[in-house]
Design an enzyme around this catalytic site. Structure first.
Site, PDB file in Angstrom:
ATOM      1  N   GLY A 180       0.851  -1.188   0.000  1.00  0.00           N
ATOM      2  CA  GLY A 180       0.000   0.000   0.000  1.00  0.00           C
ATOM      3  C   GLY A 180       0.880   1.228   0.000  1.00  0.00           C
ATOM      4  O   GLY A 180       2.006   1.198   0.497  1.00  0.00           O
ATOM      5  N   CYS A 235       5.777   0.092   7.364  1.00  0.00           N
ATOM      6  CA  CYS A 235       5.437   1.266   6.556  1.00  0.00           C
ATOM      7  C   CYS A 235       6.668   1.648   5.742  1.00  0.00           C
ATOM      8  O   CYS A 235       7.774   1.690   6.291  1.00  0.00           O
ATOM      9  CB  CYS A 235       5.024   2.418   7.474  1.00  0.00           C
ATOM     10  SG  CYS A 235       4.590   3.929   6.593  1.00  0.00           S
ATOM     11  N   LEU A 236       6.470   1.924   4.457  1.00  0.00           N
ATOM     12  CA  LEU A 236       7.618   2.263   3.611  1.00  0.00           C
ATOM     13  C   LEU A 236       8.294   3.552   4.067  1.00  0.00           C
ATOM     14  O   LEU A 236       9.451   3.784   3.735  1.00  0.00           O
ATOM     15  CB  LEU A 236       7.186   2.389   2.144  1.00  0.00           C
ATOM     16  CG  LEU A 236       6.727   1.092   1.465  1.00  0.00           C
ATOM     17  CD1 LEU A 236       6.290   1.377   0.036  1.00  0.00           C
ATOM     18  CD2 LEU A 236       7.814   0.028   1.496  1.00  0.00           C
ATOM     19  N   GLN A 245       3.151   9.855   0.970  1.00  0.00           N
ATOM     20  CA  GLN A 245       4.456   9.186   0.994  1.00  0.00           C
ATOM     21  C   GLN A 245       5.302   9.507  -0.238  1.00  0.00           C
ATOM     22  O   GLN A 245       6.491   9.198  -0.267  1.00  0.00           O
ATOM     23  CB  GLN A 245       4.264   7.675   1.123  1.00  0.00           C
ATOM     24  CG  GLN A 245       3.671   7.297   2.476  1.00  0.00           C
ATOM     25  CD  GLN A 245       3.513   5.810   2.584  1.00  0.00           C
ATOM     26  OE1 GLN A 245       2.535   5.247   2.092  1.00  0.00           O
ATOM     27  NE2 GLN A 245       4.478   5.141   3.207  1.00  0.00           N
ATOM     28  N   HIS A 253      -4.569   1.632   7.344  1.00  0.00           N
ATOM     29  CA  HIS A 253      -3.237   2.241   7.440  1.00  0.00           C
ATOM     30  C   HIS A 253      -3.099   3.370   6.412  1.00  0.00           C
ATOM     31  O   HIS A 253      -2.639   4.465   6.730  1.00  0.00           O
ATOM     32  CB  HIS A 253      -2.188   1.138   7.217  1.00  0.00           C
ATOM     33  CG  HIS A 253      -0.762   1.589   7.248  1.00  0.00           C
ATOM     34  ND1 HIS A 253       0.129   1.189   8.224  1.00  0.00           N
ATOM     35  CD2 HIS A 253      -0.056   2.396   6.421  1.00  0.00           C
ATOM     36  CE1 HIS A 253       1.307   1.751   7.986  1.00  0.00           C
ATOM     37  NE2 HIS A 253       1.224   2.479   6.894  1.00  0.00           N
TER      38      HIS A 253
HETATM   39 ZN    ZN Z   1       2.523   3.642   5.798  1.00  0.00          ZN
END
Ligand code: ZN
Length: 164
Positions: free
Chosen positions: A45, A107-108, A50, A149
């Site tokens: 995701g 999380c990236l 981001q 998320h």
């Molecule tokens: Zn994330």
């Protein structure tokens, strides 16, 4: 083209995304670039924040994870999760319909951190598709976790905020 994923500490991660009222060519290009970026980083995701755009757009594809089940229901009928991947959600809204459960998350934007986060196991989702069509579905398991998320990201909320 893949875009650089910003890391924790970058202010845009804390910005609430603007609702998308018109799906412009710029938004379509952003969604395509975000999909490429998510796959390049082996994520499941990615939220627009981001990649440094504070708009309510997220891309999701849980097909890469085989050991954590996802479920999907359309109009009360079970549906094939894979058939709906990748998923592009615009202005998603999430409503819990089951008890919260703890499960591992990463999380990236936080490459080194994995933690158990407690979230509702099943949620109802409304959103717009990239074609501007209204989407409505119920999802559970990993997919419900990812949708929550990513929807958090669109409001400037990070998974570290939900750690115990
Ligand atoms: Zn994330």
């Amino acid at each position: 083209m893949p875009i650089n994923v910003v890391k924790y500490g970058t202010p845009v991660l804390r910005q609430k995304g603007a609702r998308i009222e018109t799906i412009t060519p710029t938004i379509k290009k952003l969604a395509a670039d975000m999909l490429e970026t998510m796959y390049a980083y082996k994520g499941i995701g990615l939220a627009a924040q981001q990649v440094a755009f504070a708009v309510q757009l997220t891309v999701i594809d849980v097909r890469g994870v085989t050991d954590r089940p996802s479920s999907l229901e359309l109009e009360g009928q079970p549906a094939d999760v894979s058939a709906f991947m990748p998923m592009v959600l615009i202005n998603p809204e999430v409503k819990p319909v089951a008890q919260a459960v703890a499960g591992p998350e990463g999380c990236l934007s936080f490459p080194e951190i994995y933690a158990d986060i407690t979230r509702p196991d099943v949620v109802d989702v409304i959103a717009l598709s990239l074609e501007g069509k209204p989407l409505q579905f119920r999802c559970g398991g990993l997919l419900a976790r990812v949708v929550q998320h990513e929807t958090d990201h669109l409001h400037g909320i990070l998974f570290i905020d939900r750690m115990d």
